[in-house]
Design a protein around this motif. Sequence first.
Motif, short mmCIF file in Angstrom:
data_model
loop_
_atom_site.label_atom_id
_atom_site.label_comp_id
_atom_site.label_asym_id
_atom_site.label_seq_id
_atom_site.Cartn_x
_atom_site.Cartn_y
_atom_site.Cartn_z
N LEU A 1 0.82 -1.20 0.00
CA LEU A 1 0.00 0.00 0.00
C LEU A 1 0.86 1.26 0.00
CD1 LEU A 1 -3.03 0.96 0.32
CD2 LEU A 1 -2.54 1.14 2.77
N VAL A 2 0.43 2.27 -0.73
CA VAL A 2 0.97 3.62 -0.58
C VAL A 2 0.02 4.37 0.34
CG1 VAL A 2 1.52 5.80 -1.73
CG2 VAL A 2 2.15 3.63 -2.81
N TYR A 3 0.48 4.65 1.55
CA TYR A 3 -0.34 5.29 2.58
C TYR A 3 0.00 6.77 2.56
CZ TYR A 3 -2.56 6.12 7.11
OH TYR A 3 -3.37 6.59 8.12
N ALA A 4 -0.96 7.60 2.20
CA ALA A 4 -0.71 9.02 1.99
C ALA A 4 -1.52 9.87 2.96
CB ALA A 4 -1.03 9.41 0.55
N TYR A 5 -0.83 10.76 3.65
CA TYR A 5 -1.48 11.69 4.58
C TYR A 5 -1.18 13.10 4.11
CZ TYR A 5 -2.51 14.03 9.07
OH TYR A 5 -3.01 14.85 10.05
N THR A 6 -2.23 13.85 3.78
CA THR A 6 -2.07 15.25 3.42
C THR A 6 -2.46 16.08 4.64
OG1 THR A 6 -4.31 15.29 2.49
CG2 THR A 6 -2.52 14.88 0.96
N SER A 7 -1.46 16.61 5.32
CA SER A 7 -1.67 17.24 6.62
C SER A 7 -1.61 18.76 6.50
CB SER A 7 -0.59 16.76 7.60
OG SER A 7 0.69 17.26 7.23
N GLY A 8 -1.74 19.42 7.65
CA GLY A 8 -1.60 20.86 7.68
C GLY A 8 -0.16 21.28 7.87
N TRP A 9 0.47 20.74 8.91
CA TRP A 9 1.81 21.22 9.30
C TRP A 9 2.88 20.14 9.29
CZ3 TRP A 9 1.98 26.30 9.32
CH2 TRP A 9 0.83 27.02 9.61
N ALA A 10 2.53 18.89 9.05
CA ALA A 10 3.49 17.77 9.03
C ALA A 10 4.28 17.68 10.34
CB ALA A 10 4.47 17.92 7.85
N GLY A 11 3.71 18.20 11.43
CA GLY A 11 4.39 18.11 12.72
C GLY A 11 5.64 18.94 12.84
N ARG A 12 5.89 19.84 11.88
CA ARG A 12 7.15 20.59 11.86
C ARG A 12 7.09 21.89 12.65
NH1 ARG A 12 8.05 21.42 5.85
NH2 ARG A 12 9.51 22.97 6.68
N LEU A 13 5.90 22.40 12.94
CA LEU A 13 5.76 23.61 13.73
C LEU A 13 4.86 23.29 14.92
CD1 LEU A 13 5.26 26.36 10.99
CD2 LEU A 13 7.31 25.90 12.33
N PRO A 14 5.45 22.85 16.02
CA PRO A 14 4.63 22.38 17.15
C PRO A 14 3.72 23.44 17.75
CG PRO A 14 6.96 22.59 17.76
CD PRO A 14 6.89 22.73 16.28
N ASP A 15 4.06 24.73 17.58
CA ASP A 15 3.22 25.79 18.14
C ASP A 15 2.28 26.36 17.10
OD1 ASP A 15 5.19 26.91 16.56
OD2 ASP A 15 5.41 28.70 17.81
N ALA A 16 2.12 25.67 15.97
CA ALA A 16 1.34 26.20 14.86
C ALA A 16 -0.14 26.22 15.18
CB ALA A 16 1.57 25.35 13.61
N PRO A 17 -0.88 27.13 14.55
CA PRO A 17 -2.33 27.18 14.74
C PRO A 17 -3.01 26.08 13.93
CG PRO A 17 -1.67 28.82 13.15
CD PRO A 17 -0.41 28.20 13.66
N MET A 18 -4.33 26.14 13.88
CA MET A 18 -5.11 25.19 13.10
C MET A 18 -4.60 25.16 11.66
SD MET A 18 -9.28 25.22 12.67
CE MET A 18 -9.43 25.85 14.34
N GLY A 19 -4.51 23.96 11.09
CA GLY A 19 -3.92 23.81 9.75
C GLY A 19 -4.92 24.02 8.65
N THR A 20 -5.46 25.24 8.54
CA THR A 20 -6.38 25.58 7.46
C THR A 20 -5.72 26.61 6.56
OG1 THR A 20 -7.42 27.29 8.82
CG2 THR A 20 -8.44 25.10 8.84
N ASP A 21 -6.26 26.78 5.37
CA ASP A 21 -5.62 27.58 4.33
C ASP A 21 -5.18 28.95 4.82
OD1 ASP A 21 -5.55 29.57 2.04
OD2 ASP A 21 -5.81 27.74 0.89
N PHE A 22 -6.12 29.75 5.34
CA PHE A 22 -5.80 31.13 5.66
C PHE A 22 -4.87 31.24 6.87
CE2 PHE A 22 -10.27 31.52 3.84
CZ PHE A 22 -9.80 31.59 2.54
N MET A 23 -4.97 30.28 7.79
CA MET A 23 -4.06 30.29 8.93
C MET A 23 -2.64 29.92 8.47
SD MET A 23 -5.84 31.26 11.53
CE MET A 23 -5.52 30.64 13.18
N VAL A 24 -2.53 28.99 7.53
CA VAL A 24 -1.21 28.65 6.99
C VAL A 24 -0.64 29.84 6.23
CG1 VAL A 24 0.05 27.14 5.42
CG2 VAL A 24 -1.69 26.18 6.94
N GLN A 25 -1.48 30.53 5.45
CA GLN A 25 -1.00 31.72 4.75
C GLN A 25 -0.46 32.75 5.74
OE1 GLN A 25 -2.96 33.58 1.43
NE2 GLN A 25 -4.49 31.95 1.31
#
Length: 610
Positions: free
Chosen positions: A419-443
């Motif tokens: 299987l190719v197991y694919a997860y499309t996430s918000g932050w990939a765990g790279r910014l532990p203090d990051a806000p909710m992983g939605t488009d405008f918050m990521v922008q």
Amino acid sequence: MGSPTVIGAHRPLEAVDVQVSGPAALTAPALAHLRSLGAGAPETPAARTGPARFTATGGGLGEVTAYTAWADVLPEADANDEATVQAATGMMHVHGRRDGAPRGLAVDYAATCASVLTVQGLLAALLGRARGGGGATDFATGADRAALLTVSQYAAAANAPEAEAVTPAPGGPPFTAACGTRFELEALEPAPWARFWRALGAPEEAIRAGWPPFQFRYATACAPLPEELHRTARAVPWRLIREAAASSGAEVCALHTLAGRAAEAAPDAAPWTLATFPEAGTPPLTAGALSTGPLSFSPLSAGALPLSGLTVLEAGRRIQAPLAAHLLGLLGADVVRIEPPGGDPLRGMPPCAAGVSARWLALNRGKRAVEVDIKSPVGQAELRELAAGADVFLHNWAPGKAERFGLGAGHLAPVNPRLVYAYTSGWAGRLPDAPMGTDFMVQARTAVGEAARPADEPPAPSLMTLIDVLGGLVGAEAVLAGLLLRERSGRGVRVESSLLGAAETLTASAVRRAAAGQDPRRPAGFRRPLATADGWLAPADDSSRTAHAESARLRELPSDQAVAALRAQGGSATAVTTDLGALPEDPRLRGALTRDSHGSLVVPSPWRFA
């Protein structure tokens, strides 16, 4: 077609060389991704104009060539750089809805999306070769095709027989605190929205009136909020705004700067990760295995699309994962959507065509659907059974949800080692203090809001869903890389992409300028269309100075005459599309837009395979 010469490859493009030529805007993002995937891609002088060409050879996969142009659907005279592509396809119109007039994105969004589509096409074509089929050896894409894909939801809604749930009008976040801090707000439900504004002392009528346009801003690219809400925010210190968000369940994020991102971002970080499963599901590749041995998996017939015969399970909501799966479907995969009991509620999101949301169709057309209650043990067992016979499982659930339901990569790998197991996430765990992983918050967090606006405009995230869409493209790219790595290694693969990775891909050049101590923002007035007697004209970037010098005269002419006048002076320009409802009849598109069985608008495929 023989098997690849690399046995047990660690990266999908190991031993593959790619020769590249063409403008940097169309080649630089693709080159970075190809190198991250293991390809050898030497530096070559960038051309100023013309299409880009990518030729991949080696690894026992034969030769594949990609042609990436500014215009593959539109006439070259109307789409010969980023500015004119944005103008002709309606992207300037959508991005400018918040401002009440078309605005060009100061980032090279169409070119970046086209670059990712180029890498996707190369991976797909090489995968087709690796699977033992003759497969396509040449394909073409274009920045105009990429741009039409990015506005496909907006265009479908504008051409539906029903009206929007809320009337689009200028306005929207970000908000400004008393200290001058500009910030984005996210609330996915009305209760946190109301609690947040009540904590700040906003009038009840403004709170109620503001929720519908705020909720639908993802769909309409604008949010005409009551001025009382902006006035309330301007009267409150940032510290108290943060406290109100924490106590209400809403989230806020101050707009970050490109200089700040340059200080914290990992240079040239890949937008995804790929890792083979610890235990091989099948023996390693041996000579001829792909075409004759036990790894002969869904071999392609002559003329088939590269992913024909492969099955993708998609458990996605909103844009990112559904768009990724949609692209895999356009490449030939059989896509099966996992929907909750009762079906995806977004199927009924207005406006509808023949009873189905036009926006939903733009992302999910042609997919099969299976209703599964993943919260129940029975539903979880059902999904594991489906995964046992699939090639890809793709989801964008909240962090930890898959593991909590026993549906993480570690749970499904024993069920299906290939299987190719694919997860499309918000932050990939790279910014532990990051806000909710939605488009405008990521922008906001990644300084897209600064990069997307020229220097004379205050930073503001675009209300066009730039990062959700690019995140979907990057997610499909990651899946294709995983599928090719599976064929070359004999093992299943776990891949993860993220909205963070998409944002970093888009802002890479601006962050590099900031890191070098240069001004990361484009100059004042950059990609700002000029008014004509009946609309707007967008000059090409290298014709902008000439056009602005002639702006008074051009303002007196109809758009077609203004374009002709500028071209007569040796400049380049096109009329700005400001009505997506008229896009199907635009002579520049030459009938490229069609309709599906529901009567909903369909944009052309991003690729033409030969």
